[in-house]
Write an enzyme that holds these catalytic residues in place. Structure first.
Site, PDB file in Angstrom:
ATOM      1  N   CYS A  69       0.828  -1.201   0.000  1.00 13.03           N
ATOM      2  CA  CYS A  69       0.000   0.000   0.000  1.00 13.03           C
ATOM      3  C   CYS A  69       0.868   1.259   0.000  1.00 13.03           C
ATOM      4  O   CYS A  69       0.356   2.364  -0.045  1.00 13.03           O
ATOM      5  CB  CYS A  69      -0.884   0.051   1.241  1.00 13.03           C
ATOM      6  SG  CYS A  69      -1.937  -1.369   1.386  1.00 13.03           S
ATOM      7  N   CYS A 138      -2.723   9.659   5.306  1.00 14.31           N
ATOM      8  CA  CYS A 138      -1.356   9.446   5.771  1.00 14.31           C
ATOM      9  C   CYS A 138      -1.269   9.625   7.282  1.00 14.31           C
ATOM     10  O   CYS A 138      -0.522   8.924   7.954  1.00 14.31           O
ATOM     11  CB  CYS A 138      -0.401  10.428   5.095  1.00 14.31           C
ATOM     12  SG  CYS A 138      -0.380  10.255   3.312  1.00 14.31           S
TER      13      CYS A 138
END
Lengths: 155, 406
Positions: A69, A138
């Site tokens: 990912c 994030c």
């Protein structure tokens, strides 16, 4: 103890990751390739990059994400007898915003108790770093909660 | 009619003397240009104190995205932007005639680069429009079986060269139309539409040091390939693409093609040497670096490297004074990693770690050395910050770990 800790780590990490919804790419404006200077600062002047002794009883380690990912984060905290976080370290495989988010997380948890640290939200981190909406995921992937949960075992 | 013919003879004599020079190539374009007013968008809340003095701009290592205008191309274009501003389709006065002459000369320059007849070149606004013209309606025109093959000549992400001549041969023998998007290949590798049996080709101006906003589509006449026009109107460009042909832009495209034809071999040799230098210097200083794409059938100016255990976007942020591109998810609007890397079977984590280095006509050895040095320095630094690198150093096999899914 270690096995139970590992199980808790995984469950806590999964809970964290599933809790906040991923922003759909379609709604977002063009990703900002302009790095806010706070984000760049965390890379150029790194603080708390590194490792604590993971075999130590006072150290909790959390690892979340997957290389496939493009986002893997390791967070470690060292806790004293009173439950206060005295040291924190991180390592991240991820974009600039991910590095800055985990770096900021280690700065914020130092000096807090574990309970206080658990109240930190990824939206707070995103706001502090002025992350554009596309980069919110994030800051979402913090290993903080699971490392904090793991550390609660050791006290 | 006679007046125009006489004018044309005179005009040819004059313009032949002032075409793009065949002189020695000019070198040393200073790419680190000092700007006095930083125009690039800096978020308003960061500008606490305005920086005093001139600002340096990053090195440009992203020629696959776009190329700077060759100064010789600008020289060729300027008269048509300033003085010779006639509409090339005006048939009744000298302004139109001179503009048309320039347009036809440009058409000849483009055709000669790919071995085509000028009547087979249609000017468009770019390779995208060319692709659309070439592919639209073609399938409906013939049998339901495969009717058109469309392949990129040189891939823009990994620089791989497709076996165009072989594909052309196969298509020709099966009576199937063959289109190729040659945007990254024209002027960089030798192309001949007859040798390679290409029926349709898309050409982009700004990928070959020409202006933006212009391109061309090559459409074979023998045997005739019929296409349907995307935009209708006054019937310009043989009815295949209506709209006034922008003379300055096509003159630029023509000049870019002519320069490319003259300099192709020299550029290719020089770029190959620089590419070799970049790859060798990086690989001898850093372990676990993978070059994506077939190393043999490869255009040297497009180098795609994956740096294991380091994420692409973080490396781009670290290399802030070099303009580069990445196949990383974080840098694409969709947050998906490059489909090209996925298609060639690259592991997903390496796809997130890829960086594309573009070396072009104006790239200097100094720029390559600087890029290599910074790249090595920052990859080492990011690896120190990477949990994956730490685990590998401890002897853990990353493939054995059960990562958290989401």
């Amino acid at each position: 103890m270690a096995a139970a800790g590992a199980g808790r780590l995984r469950r806590a990490a999964s809970a964290l990751l599933l809790r906040s919804p991923r922003l759909p790419a379609r709604e977002l404006s063009a990703p900002a390739r302009l790095y806010h200077k706070k984000v760049v600062d965390h890379y150029e002047n790194p603080r708390n990059v590194g490792s604590l002794d993971k075999t130590s009883k006072n150290v909790g380690t959390g690892l979340v994400g997957a290389p496939a990912c493009g986002d893997v984060m390791k967070l470690q905290i060292q806790v004293d007898e009173k439950g206060k976080i005295v040291d924190a370290r991180f390592k991240t495989f991820g974009c600039g915003s991910a590095i800055a988010s985990s770096s900021l997380a280690t700065e914020w948890v130092k000096g807090k108790t574990v309970e206080e640290a658990l109240t930190i939200k990824n939206t707070d981190i995103a706001k502090e770093l002025c992350l554009p909406p596309v980069k919110l995921h994030c800051s979402r992937k913090e290993g903080m909660r699971n490392s904090l949960n793991a550390s609660m075992e050791v006290c | 009619m006679l007046l125009r013919a006489a004018w044309r003879r005179a005009a040819v004599a004059v313009t032949a003397a002032t075409g793009p020079k065949a002189a020695a190539p000019t070198r040393g374009l200073r790419l680190r240009v000092r700007d006095l007013a930083p125009q690039s968008a800096v978020p308003a809340d960061t500008a606490a104190v305005p920086e005093a003095g001139p600002v340096l701009r990053p090195l440009y290592m992203d020629v696959q995205a776009t190329t700077p205008l060759d100064p010789r191309v600008l020289d060729a274009m300027l008269p048509y932007l300033v003085n010779y501003y006639g509409n090339p389709h005006s048939r009744t006065h000298a302004y139109g005639w001179e503009s048309e002459a320039a347009m036809e000369r440009a058409r000849q320059q483009v055709a000669s680069l790919i071995g085509a007849d000028p009547r087979e070149i249609i000017f468009t606004s770019g390779a995208t429009e060319s692709n659309n013209i070439a592919i639209k309606e073609l399938e409906a025109a013939i049998q339901p079986d495969t009717s058109l093959v469309s392949v990129m000549t040189v891939n823009n992400e990994i620089g791989v060269k497709q076996p165009i001549a072989e594909i052309g041969r196969i298509c020709s023998s099966r009576k199937v139309y063959f289109h190729t998007d040659a945007a990254q290949a024209v002027g960089k590798i030798p192309l001949d539409v007859n040798d390679m049996k290409i029926d349709l080709m898309s050409i982009s101006g700004h990928k070959i040091y020409g202006p933006k906003g212009v391109g061309a589509v090559y459409i074979r006449r023998r045997p005739r390939v019929r296409v349907e026009a995307l935009q209708s109107g006054g019937g310009q460009e043989r009815g295949m693409r209506s709209g006034t042909v922008p003379t300055p832009l096509v003159v630029g495209l023509g000049a870019a093609c002519e320069v490319a034809q003259q300099e192709m071999e020299y550029d290719h040799k020089r770029i190959s040497k620089l590419a070799e230098r970049l790859i060798q210097n990086i690989m001898k200083s850093l372990p676990d670096v993978v070059m994506n794409g077939d190393p043999e059938h490869h255009y040297p100016g497009c180098i795609n490297l994956s740096f294991a255990y380091v994420e692409g976007e973080s490396l781009l942020m670290a290399l802030k004074d070099v303009a580069l591109s990445s196949g990383s998810a974080c840098t694409s609007a969709s947050l998906e990693p490059s489909y090209v890397l996925r298609a060639i079977g690259t592991d997903e984590d390496l796809a997130h770690s890829s960086i594309r280095f573009g070396i072009g006509r104006f790239t200097t050895e100094e720029e390559v050395d600087y890029t290599v040095e910074k790249c090595i320095q920052h990859v080492k630094r990011l690896r120190e910050m990477s949990p994956l690198w730490e685990m590998v150093q401890d002897g853990i096999d990353l493939k054995s770990i059960k990562w958290t899914q989401h």
